[in-house]
Write a protein that holds these residues in place. Structure first.
Motif, mmCIF file in Angstrom:
data_model
loop_
_atom_site.group_PDB
_atom_site.id
_atom_site.type_symbol
_atom_site.label_atom_id
_atom_site.label_comp_id
_atom_site.label_asym_id
_atom_site.label_seq_id
_atom_site.Cartn_x
_atom_site.Cartn_y
_atom_site.Cartn_z
ATOM 1 N N LEU A 256 5.895 24.511 16.039
ATOM 2 C CA LEU A 256 7.075 23.833 15.739
ATOM 3 C C LEU A 256 6.712 22.392 15.600
ATOM 4 O O LEU A 256 7.725 21.654 14.862
ATOM 5 C CB LEU A 256 7.953 24.162 16.730
ATOM 6 N N LYS A 257 5.859 21.753 16.187
ATOM 7 C CA LYS A 257 5.648 20.261 15.934
ATOM 8 C C LYS A 257 4.397 19.879 15.343
ATOM 9 O O LYS A 257 4.255 18.688 15.199
ATOM 10 C CB LYS A 257 5.859 19.680 17.298
ATOM 11 N N ASP A 258 3.321 20.794 14.834
ATOM 12 C CA ASP A 258 2.188 20.363 14.333
ATOM 13 C C ASP A 258 2.398 19.239 13.094
ATOM 14 O O ASP A 258 2.973 19.549 12.277
ATOM 15 C CB ASP A 258 1.450 21.605 13.836
ATOM 16 N N GLN A 259 1.589 18.305 13.174
ATOM 17 C CA GLN A 259 1.602 17.171 12.357
ATOM 18 C C GLN A 259 0.371 17.006 11.426
ATOM 19 O O GLN A 259 0.059 15.869 11.043
ATOM 20 C CB GLN A 259 2.172 15.871 12.945
ATOM 21 N N SER A 260 -0.368 17.926 11.513
ATOM 22 C CA SER A 260 -1.730 17.747 10.712
ATOM 23 C C SER A 260 -1.506 17.667 9.413
ATOM 24 O O SER A 260 -2.401 17.014 8.654
ATOM 25 C CB SER A 260 -2.612 19.167 11.133
ATOM 26 N N TYR A 261 -0.413 18.249 8.830
ATOM 27 C CA TYR A 261 -0.123 17.846 7.434
ATOM 28 C C TYR A 261 -0.173 16.606 6.995
ATOM 29 O O TYR A 261 -0.556 16.405 5.944
ATOM 30 C CB TYR A 261 1.167 18.796 7.157
ATOM 31 N N PHE A 262 0.483 15.754 7.729
ATOM 32 C CA PHE A 262 0.683 14.367 7.410
ATOM 33 C C PHE A 262 -0.769 13.554 7.629
ATOM 34 O O PHE A 262 -0.699 12.312 7.441
ATOM 35 C CB PHE A 262 1.864 13.817 8.458
ATOM 36 N N ARG B 9 0.754 -1.373 0.034
ATOM 37 C CA ARG B 9 -0.071 0.022 -0.086
ATOM 38 C C ARG B 9 0.908 1.332 0.100
ATOM 39 O O ARG B 9 0.312 2.429 -0.413
ATOM 40 C CB ARG B 9 -0.808 0.030 0.907
ATOM 41 N N VAL B 10 2.123 1.150 0.479
ATOM 42 C CA VAL B 10 2.949 2.387 0.668
ATOM 43 C C VAL B 10 4.200 2.339 -0.084
ATOM 44 O O VAL B 10 4.299 3.056 -1.096
ATOM 45 C CB VAL B 10 3.393 2.515 2.170
ATOM 46 N N PHE B 11 4.854 1.237 -0.057
ATOM 47 C CA PHE B 11 6.130 1.216 -0.788
ATOM 48 C C PHE B 11 6.276 1.078 -2.289
ATOM 49 O O PHE B 11 6.678 1.800 -3.010
ATOM 50 C CB PHE B 11 6.944 0.145 -0.361
ATOM 51 N N ASP C 251 5.166 9.308 4.228
ATOM 52 C CA ASP C 251 4.604 9.479 5.705
ATOM 53 C C ASP C 251 2.907 9.791 5.409
ATOM 54 O O ASP C 251 2.382 9.274 6.334
ATOM 55 C CB ASP C 251 5.387 10.698 6.438
ATOM 56 N N VAL C 252 2.697 10.573 4.567
ATOM 57 C CA VAL C 252 1.048 10.782 4.524
ATOM 58 C C VAL C 252 0.352 9.511 4.025
ATOM 59 O O VAL C 252 -0.538 9.107 4.625
ATOM 60 C CB VAL C 252 0.739 11.898 3.298
ATOM 61 N N LEU C 253 0.988 8.801 3.114
ATOM 62 C CA LEU C 253 0.306 7.383 2.961
ATOM 63 C C LEU C 253 0.296 6.514 3.984
ATOM 64 O O LEU C 253 -0.566 5.700 4.154
ATOM 65 C CB LEU C 253 1.369 7.061 1.419
ATOM 66 N N CYS C 254 1.348 6.487 4.631
ATOM 67 C CA CYS C 254 1.501 5.480 5.911
ATOM 68 C C CYS C 254 0.416 5.746 6.914
ATOM 69 O O CYS C 254 0.006 4.699 7.283
ATOM 70 C CB CYS C 254 2.898 5.500 6.345
#
Length: 390
Positions: free
Chosen positions: A148-154, A82-84, A100-103
């Motif tokens: 500085l750590k927000d990860q909502s993008y991923f 599914r990812v690689f 990272d988004v797909l994972c």
């Protein structure tokens, strides 16, 4: 914290400090907490390049200190399919994917979520810096409070069902507080460095790794005047905006050094698959690196439907400030973004994600398919495509 009702929560324990503190916070609130360590890669998995073995030992030590059970689950087959596989397809097509988004979409909040539900979980939790808010009968994905750590993008591809079953315990904390808590409760990984990159590459040279999986053919490297500066080793090994590893560091030209003088570094501005040409420019502010619009496809909307067209904010890469933009033609297939002259986007890269925000609310996003250079790109030089075609 999202919920105070006592529940059975399965936590993804990665071996890092964020997931460890997440598990401790949930246990302190009285939840029934179970830890799962996800193994996502097996090919040439060794201590030199991939830390999964040490990560599991760290996760197991954390579980022992907190007093929870931990299970080691192998998702390597799902990850490879599914990812690689998608990762390689995108690179071979000349784009730069974000695994990272797909994972997150395919493994952590699908395969892992399904496994947790089979264990009787009511919720899952991870150490991501993001938040979930219930509003008007639905769920919103919010930025983590630490900018500085927000990860909502991923996490922008998560849907309503996934968000409704997810807790992000550290999303309301600054990283400094997470470190302080880890030290205070004497977690064995309190001082462990944050992981970077993805495990199947680890510390090995990125180009060497891709070389084993991708076909490639050398070709010319040309500058913005059409002059050949050298040879690239295969277009799949480069990404727009790349500065290191071009092999032309000794080439200087004061007239060509837009935005930085004769010693300005070179950047990748275009990859032309038809002519197998890599086009580079000198200077970070070169017009060929400044984009005023983009088109995205393969969209995912957190709320299940596209937001209305109009002014919003967007990120075209992680760790950049929100940029003002105008959203046009949004639907379930794609959308377009227009950026004002004062907020042109640098090195917009096909394959990466364009993620939309309304204040602190992450609305979703899509995969960048194409982009158009800013109005300032009209120079006496040929367009990037014309240079590559020469």
């Amino acid at each position: 914290m999202v919920t105070t009702k006592k529940q059975r929560v399965v936590v993804g324990l990665s071996g890092g400090v964020d997931s460890a503190v997440s598990a401790w916070l949930l246990k302190a609130m009285g939840h029934e907490v179970v830890g799962i360590f996800m193994k996502n890669w097996e090919d040439d998995d060794d201590d030199e390049h991939c830390s999964s073995r040490q990560d599991f030992l760290d996760a197991a030590s954390v579980a022992d200190v907190i007093g929870i059970e931990i299970e080691h689950v192998n998702f390597a087959a799902e990850y490879k399919d599914r990812v690689f596989a998608e990762f390689l397809r995108e690179y071979q097509a000349g784009r730069t994917p974000n695994p990272d988004v797909l994972c997150n979409a395919e493994i952590k909040f699908k395969a892992f979520l399904d496994h947790a539900m089979r264990l009787g979980a009511e919720k899952i939790a991870t150490g991501h810096y993001a938040r979930v808010r219930e509003r008007d009968g639905g769920f919103q994905l919010l930025k983590g409070l630490d900018p500085l750590k927000d990860q909502s993008y991923f996490l922008h591809r998560l849907n309503q069902d996934q968000l409704g079953k997810t807790i992000f315990p550290v999303g309301e904390l600054p990283k400094t507080e997470v470190r302080r808590l880890a030290a205070e409760i004497k977690l064995p990984n309190a001082k462990k460095k944050d992981s970077t990159g993805i495990c199947f590459i680890g510390e090995r040279p990125f180009r060497d790794f891709l070389n084993r999986y991708l076909s490639h053919a050398p070709g010319p490297i040309k500058d913005d005047r059409g002059r050949t500066l050298g040879q690239h080793v295969g277009l799949s090994f480069y990404t727009l905006g790349q500065r290191q590893g071009l092999g032309i560091g000794g080439v200087k030209d004061k007239k060509a050094a837009r935005g930085g003088g004769e010693h300005a570094p070179w950047y990748v501005a275009r990859k032309d698959l038809d002519t197998n040409t890599l086009v580079v420019v000198q200077g970070h502010e070169h017009p060929w690196l400044q984009y005023r619009s983009l088109v995205a496809d393969d969209v995912a909307w957190v709320g299940g439907v596209a937001p209305p067209a109009g002014p919003l904010a967007a990120k075209t890469r992680y760790r950049q400030a929100d940029a003002p933009c105008s959203l046009a033609a949004p639907d379930e297939q794609g959308f377009a973004l227009e950026f004002p002259p004062e907020a042109l986007q640098w090195a917009v890269t096909p394959g990466q994600s364009a993620v939309l925000y309304d204040g602190e609310v992450c609305l979703g996003g899509g995969v960048i398919a194409s982009a158009e250079l800013g109005a300032t790109a009209g120079t006496t030089h040929r367009a990037p495509a014309e240079v590559a075609a020469r």
